[in-house]
Design an enzyme around this catalytic site. Structure first.
Site, short mmCIF file in Angstrom:
data_model
loop_
_atom_site.label_atom_id
_atom_site.label_comp_id
_atom_site.label_asym_id
_atom_site.label_seq_id
_atom_site.Cartn_x
_atom_site.Cartn_y
_atom_site.Cartn_z
N HIS A 143 -5.77 -5.92 3.86
CA HIS A 143 -5.44 -6.21 2.44
C HIS A 143 -3.84 -6.21 2.13
O HIS A 143 -3.34 -6.51 1.01
CB HIS A 143 -5.99 -4.89 1.53
CG HIS A 143 -5.46 -3.61 1.69
ND1 HIS A 143 -5.89 -2.69 2.39
CD2 HIS A 143 -4.19 -3.25 1.02
CE1 HIS A 143 -5.01 -1.29 2.04
NE2 HIS A 143 -4.17 -1.65 1.38
N ASP A 178 -10.62 -3.36 7.39
CA ASP A 178 -9.40 -3.36 6.85
C ASP A 178 -8.39 -3.56 7.82
O ASP A 178 -7.24 -2.81 7.63
CB ASP A 178 -9.20 -2.12 5.84
CG ASP A 178 -8.05 -2.79 4.71
OD1 ASP A 178 -7.79 -3.86 4.72
OD2 ASP A 178 -7.39 -1.95 4.23
N ASN A 183 2.34 2.63 1.91
CA ASN A 183 1.80 3.17 3.20
C ASN A 183 0.82 2.40 3.72
O ASN A 183 0.42 2.73 4.95
CB ASN A 183 1.48 4.82 2.78
CG ASN A 183 2.66 5.54 2.63
OD1 ASN A 183 2.91 6.48 1.81
ND2 ASN A 183 3.19 5.85 4.19
N SER A 184 0.22 1.51 3.13
CA SER A 184 -0.89 0.97 3.78
C SER A 184 -0.45 0.04 4.73
O SER A 184 0.41 -0.57 4.92
CB SER A 184 -1.44 0.11 2.41
OG SER A 184 -2.18 0.58 1.56
#
Length: 190
Positions: free
Chosen positions: A65, A95, A166-167
């Site tokens: 994402h 993801d 932080n993803s």
């Protein structure tokens, strides 16, 4: 070995009345009835995320994402250098994305551990770029393993402070090994 990732993608909208966060709640032609058909304009949508280097020649793990549908992906490494990245592969179901940069020299590499060995109550840290603040470290404990969030993936639940940006960054055990990738934030506000 933790990097900052910034992406941009070009979106097309209708004149100045386009809703950049989705369609108008009044219908597609609401503004056109009053103001006429506006020409389509392009605008840049930008996002921030994190990632970590898994090979010294520039392969990087992040979240799907973070990079999906991006026109341009920039990776900033810890010495401040920036590189344009290309997507090697993605898996939207888990993801995960693998991207690649062409560095000037050999890069530091994150050591990958075994997430199966993670124990509830174990201390872990997250490193990333929340809100674009580079190399931020937060700590906490593993709250649960194999948490079912409805998408049939066994997530590690932790109370480490994770924020937008932080993803894609690593979740690291106290031995310095990556045991997870920060992917979701769950809160009452969504």
């Amino acid at each position: 070995a933790v990097v900052n990732i910034s992406t941009s993608k070009t979106m097309k909208g209708r004149g100045r009345y386009n809703m950049p966060f989705g369609p108008s709640p009044f219908g597609d032609d609401f503004f056109e009835r009053f103001f006429g058909d506006q020409p389509r304009r392009e605008f840049k949508q930008r996002s921030l995320g994190s990632g970590f280097i898994i090979s010294n020649d520039g392969y990087i793990f992040t979240n799907n994402h973070v990079v999906e549908q991006a026109d341009k992906i920039l990776v900033k490494i810890s010495d401040g250098k920036e590189y344009e990245a290309k997507i090697i592969g993605t898996d939207p179901n888990t993801d995960i994305a693998l991207i690649k940069i062409e560095p000037d020299n050999s890069l530091p590499v994150a050591e990958v551990g075994d997430s199966e060995k993670v124990r509830v109550g174990e201390w872990v840290i997250a490193i990333g770029s929340p809100f674009g603040l580079e190399n931020t470290v937060t700590a906490g404990i593993v709250s649960a393993k194999a948490r079912d969030t409805g998408d049939f993936l066994p997530f590690i639940q932790t109370d480490v402070a994770i924020n937008p940006g932080n993803s894609g960054g690593p979740l690291i055990n106290m031995r310095g090994e990556v045991v997870g990738i920060n992917s979701q934030i769950y809160s009452r506000s969504g």
